[in-house]
Design a protein around this motif. Structure first.
Motif, PDB file in Angstrom:
ATOM      1  N   ALA A 166       0.908  -1.085  -0.134  1.00 17.63           N
ATOM      2  CA  ALA A 166       0.090   0.130   0.140  1.00 17.63           C
ATOM      3  C   ALA A 166       0.906   1.322  -0.032  1.00 17.63           C
ATOM      4  CB  ALA A 166      -0.883   0.006   1.069  1.00 17.63           C
ATOM      5  N   VAL A 167       1.878   1.193   0.571  1.00 18.77           N
ATOM      6  CA  VAL A 167       2.834   2.536   0.784  1.00 18.77           C
ATOM      7  C   VAL A 167       3.544   2.445  -0.566  1.00 18.77           C
ATOM      8  CG1 VAL A 167       5.102   3.172   1.887  1.00 18.77           C
ATOM      9  CG2 VAL A 167       3.249   2.103   3.348  1.00 18.77           C
ATOM     10  N   LEU A 168       3.996   1.444  -1.204  1.00 17.61           N
ATOM     11  CA  LEU A 168       4.532   1.632  -2.566  1.00 17.61           C
ATOM     12  C   LEU A 168       3.654   2.102  -3.492  1.00 17.61           C
ATOM     13  CD1 LEU A 168       6.742  -1.663  -2.644  1.00 17.61           C
ATOM     14  CD2 LEU A 168       7.459   0.835  -2.201  1.00 17.61           C
ATOM     15  N   LEU A 169       2.427   1.825  -3.561  1.00 24.17           N
ATOM     16  CA  LEU A 169       1.466   2.322  -4.627  1.00 24.17           C
ATOM     17  C   LEU A 169       1.230   3.838  -4.388  1.00 24.17           C
ATOM     18  CD1 LEU A 169      -1.448  -0.503  -4.324  1.00 24.17           C
ATOM     19  CD2 LEU A 169       0.010  -0.139  -6.109  1.00 24.17           C
ATOM     20  N   THR A 170       1.304   4.339  -3.272  1.00 28.81           N
ATOM     21  CA  THR A 170       1.228   5.760  -3.226  1.00 28.81           C
ATOM     22  C   THR A 170       2.390   6.495  -3.631  1.00 28.81           C
ATOM     23  OG1 THR A 170       2.294   5.936  -0.978  1.00 28.81           O
ATOM     24  CG2 THR A 170      -0.002   5.735  -1.007  1.00 28.81           C
ATOM     25  N   PHE A 171       3.711   5.853  -3.997  1.00 26.08           N
ATOM     26  CA  PHE A 171       4.920   6.519  -4.674  1.00 26.08           C
ATOM     27  C   PHE A 171       4.492   6.889  -6.093  1.00 26.08           C
ATOM     28  CE2 PHE A 171       7.566   4.887  -1.152  1.00 26.08           C
ATOM     29  CZ  PHE A 171       7.626   6.072  -0.383  1.00 26.08           C
ATOM     30  N   ARG A 172       4.830   7.974  -6.662  1.00 24.95           N
ATOM     31  CA  ARG A 172       4.762   8.384  -7.924  1.00 24.95           C
ATOM     32  C   ARG A 172       6.092   8.705  -8.611  1.00 24.95           C
ATOM     33  NH1 ARG A 172      -0.664   8.821  -9.449  1.00 24.95           N
ATOM     34  NH2 ARG A 172      -2.281   8.829  -7.632  1.00 24.95           N
ATOM     35  N   ARG A 173       6.275   8.574  -9.704  1.00 23.16           N
ATOM     36  CA  ARG A 173       7.485   8.898 -10.302  1.00 23.16           C
ATOM     37  C   ARG A 173       7.475  10.335 -10.457  1.00 23.16           C
ATOM     38  NH1 ARG A 173       9.008   6.077 -15.920  1.00 23.16           N
ATOM     39  NH2 ARG A 173       8.862   4.333 -14.493  1.00 23.16           N
ATOM     40  N   GLN A 174       8.797  10.758 -10.074  1.00 19.03           N
ATOM     41  CA  GLN A 174       8.799  12.395 -10.026  1.00 19.03           C
ATOM     42  C   GLN A 174       8.990  12.892 -11.330  1.00 19.03           C
ATOM     43  OE1 GLN A 174       8.700  14.174  -7.106  1.00 19.03           O
ATOM     44  NE2 GLN A 174       8.494  12.349  -5.838  1.00 19.03           N
ATOM     45  N   ARG A 175       8.345  13.868 -11.737  1.00 22.59           N
ATOM     46  CA  ARG A 175       8.229  14.557 -13.018  1.00 22.59           C
ATOM     47  C   ARG A 175       9.394  15.438 -13.358  1.00 22.59           C
ATOM     48  NH1 ARG A 175       2.003  15.011 -14.851  1.00 22.59           N
ATOM     49  NH2 ARG A 175       1.476  12.785 -14.686  1.00 22.59           N
ATOM     50  N   HIS A 176       9.675  16.092 -12.052  1.00 16.97           N
ATOM     51  CA  HIS A 176      10.781  17.349 -12.047  1.00 16.97           C
ATOM     52  C   HIS A 176      11.914  16.721 -12.094  1.00 16.97           C
ATOM     53  CE1 HIS A 176      10.005  16.719  -7.790  1.00 16.97           C
ATOM     54  NE2 HIS A 176      11.161  16.891  -7.713  1.00 16.97           N
ATOM     55  N   GLN A 177      12.959  17.634 -12.577  1.00 16.38           N
ATOM     56  CA  GLN A 177      14.423  17.033 -12.544  1.00 16.38           C
ATOM     57  C   GLN A 177      15.113  17.159 -11.175  1.00 16.38           C
ATOM     58  OE1 GLN A 177      16.764  19.007 -15.587  1.00 16.38           O
ATOM     59  NE2 GLN A 177      18.786  17.654 -15.058  1.00 16.38           N
ATOM     60  N   ARG A 178      15.678  16.132 -10.643  1.00 16.47           N
ATOM     61  CA  ARG A 178      16.312  16.049  -9.473  1.00 16.47           C
ATOM     62  C   ARG A 178      17.531  16.787  -9.592  1.00 16.47           C
ATOM     63  NH1 ARG A 178      13.689  12.700  -5.869  1.00 16.47           N
ATOM     64  NH2 ARG A 178      15.438  12.499  -4.793  1.00 16.47           N
ATOM     65  N   GLN A 179      18.064  17.439  -8.445  1.00 16.05           N
ATOM     66  CA  GLN A 179      19.279  18.050  -8.406  1.00 16.05           C
ATOM     67  C   GLN A 179      20.496  17.085  -7.967  1.00 16.05           C
ATOM     68  OE1 GLN A 179      19.230  21.431  -5.889  1.00 16.05           O
ATOM     69  NE2 GLN A 179      21.411  22.073  -6.335  1.00 16.05           N
ATOM     70  N   ASP A 180      21.708  17.253  -8.597  1.00 15.98           N
ATOM     71  CA  ASP A 180      22.609  16.415  -8.272  1.00 15.98           C
ATOM     72  C   ASP A 180      23.778  17.341  -7.552  1.00 15.98           C
ATOM     73  OD1 ASP A 180      24.907  14.596  -7.865  1.00 15.98           O
ATOM     74  OD2 ASP A 180      24.719  13.950  -9.978  1.00 15.98           O
ATOM     75  N   VAL A 181      23.820  17.087  -6.195  1.00 15.15           N
ATOM     76  CA  VAL A 181      24.633  18.096  -5.504  1.00 15.15           C
ATOM     77  C   VAL A 181      25.945  18.177  -5.757  1.00 15.15           C
ATOM     78  CG1 VAL A 181      25.373  18.836  -3.007  1.00 15.15           C
ATOM     79  CG2 VAL A 181      22.855  17.693  -3.486  1.00 15.15           C
ATOM     80  N   SER A 182      26.524  16.987  -6.261  1.00 16.15           N
ATOM     81  CA  SER A 182      28.109  16.882  -6.188  1.00 16.15           C
ATOM     82  C   SER A 182      28.190  17.774  -7.756  1.00 16.15           C
ATOM     83  CB  SER A 182      28.430  15.462  -6.450  1.00 16.15           C
ATOM     84  OG  SER A 182      27.454  14.523  -7.293  1.00 16.15           O
ATOM     85  N   VAL A 183      27.371  17.359  -8.749  1.00 12.46           N
ATOM     86  CA  VAL A 183      27.666  18.071  -9.984  1.00 12.46           C
ATOM     87  C   VAL A 183      27.329  19.676  -9.772  1.00 12.46           C
ATOM     88  CG1 VAL A 183      26.756  18.489 -12.277  1.00 12.46           C
ATOM     89  CG2 VAL A 183      26.927  16.099 -11.277  1.00 12.46           C
TER      90      VAL A 183
END
Length: 205
Positions: A166-183
């Motif tokens: 049930a918890v996994l079903l609530t997760f949705r794929r993130q549409r915005h670009q994630r920030q890579d801190v090291s870059v």
């Protein structure tokens, strides 16, 4: 007194069966959860008639008060389309009827071969432990954590898997670009900053 108890029993039983049917036939999952809460409450009433107050309390507090509410929140977070074409599809209806027919046939086969074992007859004749000396809570705990401890733990694992699902079903794929801190930290000043000389009366092209 017996007539009144029988009337209350049939009242709880009829409402419980009708509510269970509405859980299956309701198109809206939220309505199904509400009907399921009605089933739990009427089941608790039946347990009270059997002098099993602890089971009635657990059914109301744990199932109606926690599990059903959890189901409601999960359904709301999924944001399902209740009016989509999949719910009105005739193929979906035919598949559901076929699965229901198979399960109903299995139920009839099971009932036709069902018989009471001698051990169950012995337990019915003399309950273990003696209910006249201990409360139903103590009697239930003694049997649950001794004779049925492995089944009890298995049921707990099944509920754990259902909760994780049930918890996994609530997760949705993130549409915005994630920030890579090291870059971001590795970038130089020339890559991040650009200076333009703007003349008077003109903008930046």
């Amino acid at each position: 007194m017996t007539l009144a108890v029988d009337a209350v029993f049939y009242l709880f039983s009829i409402v419980c069966v009708v509510s269970a049917l509405m859980v299956v036939v309701s198109r809206n999952p939220v309505h199904s959860v509400l009907w399921m809460i009605t089933v739990f409450i009427n089941g608790a009433g039946l347990f009270v008639l059997l002098n099993a107050e602890f089971l009635a309390m657990v059914l109301v507090i744990v199932y109606a008060g926690a599990v059903a509410i959890l189901f409601t929140f999960v359904v709301m977070m999924l944001d399902l389309d209740f009016t989509g074409p999949a719910l009105r599809s005739k193929q979906t209806l035919l598949v559901g009827l076929a699965v229901g027919a198979v399960l109903l046939g299995d139920l009839f086969v099971m009932l036709s071969e069902w018989s009471v074992s001698p051990k169950a007859e012995a337990l019915r004749a003399s309950p273990t432990p003696d209910l006249s000396t201990v409360s139903n809570t103590v009697a239930l705990s003694r049997i649950l954590y001794t004779d049925y401890i492995f089944l009890f733990q298995t049921a707990g694992l099944i509920l754990l898997v259902a909760m994780v699902g049930a918890v996994l079903l609530t997760f949705r794929r993130q549409r915005h670009q994630r920030q890579d801190v090291s870059v971001q930290l590795a970038r130089s000043k020339s890559e991040t900053l650009k200076m333009n000389r703007v003349e008077n009366g003109k903008g930046i092209s």
